[in-house]
Enzyme design. Sequence first.
Site, PDB file in Angstrom:
ATOM      1  N   LYS A 233      34.028  19.875  23.643  1.00 51.94           N
ATOM      2  CA  LYS A 233      32.704  20.194  23.102  1.00 51.94           C
ATOM      3  C   LYS A 233      31.646  19.630  24.037  1.00 51.94           C
ATOM      4  O   LYS A 233      31.414  18.433  24.096  1.00 51.94           O
ATOM      5  CB  LYS A 233      32.514  19.613  21.701  1.00 51.94           C
ATOM      6  N   ARG A 253      20.631  29.455  22.141  1.00 47.21           N
ATOM      7  CA  ARG A 253      20.909  29.606  20.723  1.00 47.21           C
ATOM      8  C   ARG A 253      19.634  29.565  19.898  1.00 47.21           C
ATOM      9  O   ARG A 253      19.590  30.065  18.792  1.00 47.21           O
ATOM     10  CB  ARG A 253      21.870  28.511  20.259  1.00 47.21           C
ATOM     11  N   LYS A 401      33.994  21.925  14.841  1.00 45.38           N
ATOM     12  CA  LYS A 401      33.673  20.961  15.898  1.00 45.38           C
ATOM     13  C   LYS A 401      34.111  19.590  15.412  1.00 45.38           C
ATOM     14  O   LYS A 401      33.821  19.201  14.273  1.00 45.38           O
ATOM     15  CB  LYS A 401      32.203  21.001  16.271  1.00 45.38           C
TER      16      LYS A 401
END
Lengths: 530, 333
Positions: A233, A253, A401
């Site tokens: 990540k 994003r 995540k």
Amino acid sequence: MRTFVELIAQLDRARGTNDKVHCLVSYFRAAPAADAAWAVYFLSGRRIKRLLGPAQLKEWLAQASELPLWLVEETHAHVGDLAETVALLLDPKPNNSPALSEGLSHWVDTRVLGLRDLDDTNRQQAVVHAWQALDAWSRFVYTKLLTGALRIGVSQTLVERALAEATEQPRAVIAHRLMGQWEPTPDFFSSLFEARSAEEMASQPYPFFLAHPIKTDPAAELEAINDWQIEWKWDGIRAQLLCRQGARHLWSRGEQMIDTAFPELLEAAQHLPPGTVFDGEILAWRDGVMPFAALQRRLGRKQVSAKLRAETPVRLLIYDLLELHGQDLRSAPLSERRVQLEALLKDCELPLALSPLASAKSWKALHQLRDESRSRGVEGLMLKRKDSVYGTGRPRGPWWKWKVEPLTIDAVLVYAAPGRGRRANLYTDYSFAVPDGDQWVPIAKAYSGLTDKEIRRLDRWIRAHTIQRYGPVRAVEPEQVFELAFEGIAPSNRHKSGLALRFPRIVRWREDIAVTDADTLAQAKALLND
Amino acid sequence: MTIDALIEPSAHGLYCPAGDFYIDPWRPVERAVVTHAHADHARTGSQHYWAAVDGESLLRHRLGQDISMTPLDYGETVHFGPISVSLHPAGHVLGSAQVRVSDGNRVWVVSGDYKRDPDPTCQPFEPVACDTFITEATFALPAYRWPPMQEVINELMQWWQANAQAGRSSVLLCYALGKAQRVLASLPAPLPGPVYLHGAVAPLTTLYREAGVAMAPAEPVSQATKEEDFSTSLIIAPPSAAGTPWLQRFADPSTAFASGWMRIRGNRRRRGHDRGFVISDHVDWPTLLQTIQQTGAEQVYTTHGRAEELVRYLREQGLNAAPFATRYGEEDE
């Protein structure tokens, strides 16, 4: 303008999302397209370039209300919203101003954007004149528009839901149409009602598919490790790279086109086949990943100098393939997309690169791998089901995540400022410091992590233990210790402490320990080497 | 504090050294002059109380029937040694008073809590000429100006009407002493449905009726019939009832909060009620300044609320002003 002001007042009064959506739908169905386009623009959180700063507006307000500027400032700090302060401080008026019959788009064009063509004196005159003719709610909405943005507790998601209902189009189509760049024109609003066109897709990214945080042990929750694709990540900027019809775009994003900030990534994409869309992470990289703070220097740039490019080289680590040869691959399983992605990037050159997979034979082994995260400069691991499609939103199940535990320090509250909106006239914006010899060195600001009850109690304590006031900011006695968590720590010459913390927030109010037990600056610096 | 101050702050409350008595003491003292029956001004344990006769029953309800008390008419003078004291209407709640204190040369007035807006439940505020005015500052910021009560009552009636039509009960949260009765006295007939009172509001309302205040008919919730589903009712309850199981008996309740704080959007949203009605029993900014001017005072002390801002503003206007530290306002609106 009157119907838009009424909408805002209704939204303010509405409780629950259904109620809000209902108000929005009625407005979108009835409003002229030109006005509705601007309503979508502001309500979905877009902003126009701010013409007037808060300092200027406050000065004008002080003159118009015949109050001293400091009292306007104090009132602003108490009310927590500048537009509302304007609405409340000027004399009340009925909502019968003839100007209110002009539409929202006319207001924006002439009374907001139109100010651009005026000098300061005439601007002030125009603004104050409008203020004085309007009732409190209209004054509030107008001033919000002047400050560039209308943040009133309506999310983009709500606007999408309402538009989907009003236009009778699928929600995803509306979401897609609201992404990216568009102008708030009547044509744009009308086009929301049209069936989807082929070329519409060309400049638009896909809605990003998001992962849910996993809090428990994945071994208990996720069953066979072999069903999962494991990635690092990264702590960068999530972005889609689009190569379609001879044009290339980079979208963050946050739905911003960030082409100009990272020109080298677009240059590198020249060799890709048309009709390709990647999902990946932009990182600053020199001999390994650099801290997020380095990447931040590149963000929001219209132009990037050669010097900055050299100082903070970037790369895009690509982990998903959403479109190939113009074909939408999102409904293919991840394992298949990965195969195609690896084939496509086999010979690709930096600054584009394939984001490598991590692997472990067991969840236990993966635990150990995750423990290496901080030394590898990553935030933890991503766990994606190999059979997962590239969906929308942030559902629980397909993608997780799994971040490493945050770093923590115990720091001492030294300054407090009043919050905004829901937190108006409560001291909720805190600055924390750590001791360095006999000095207090500010190390972080944090706004979140306390319960409403704690916030109220701390507010009372702050008011009773203020040692000095700087405008709305209060310096307080260094007595209260808080445990702060943060995702990373980096050296910084912009901060007095020489440290920049990433995403600091309050974990708990440490009433159990004394100020003398707080961490020192030296202890905080030691975290750099961990 | 200069030595010859008629009134000064002390550990027990506002104190008059020359007359040896306290005004609204927060600790038990020998002689207590009390401005009104709200809990932050009227506290138990003092040996003897002086207060306005209009508020006697409220004070005894709050402090105990057996307190030793001298009720005073507005304007009636009593003497504490060289000091003469009289009470004057403050317009805050039934029996609320300003305290006028004089040594024959100078006049000091302690406002207690007060407002200038019309209120059918109590005598209107009466400006008293003085040299020194000690004023509350609960809402002493220019953002606080009260809309006309009639306007707010119209909004409230519309809210109640709409709820009644939708089969929802209307729960109005407000201070049990004063605000509740003021609302009740302001409701215009015909009403959309019956009015019910929370157990903390009902006995105080009875005392108001006994004092001759005309109000809309209302009954305690506990006396509602078994068939009553409250779907057209207005229920008046104290703010502490919010979020308690007590509310569960009402049909799909819509809650509203009546307070001066509702002037600010952030406060309305934070409370999480359906509506906020701006109704206050305190002075707003314009009438606070107007009142200070009408008293003719050259010296102003401020007590609870936005004392610091008011002091700075008054000083800039050429008045001699300073804050007094008190414990009032701990149980406000």
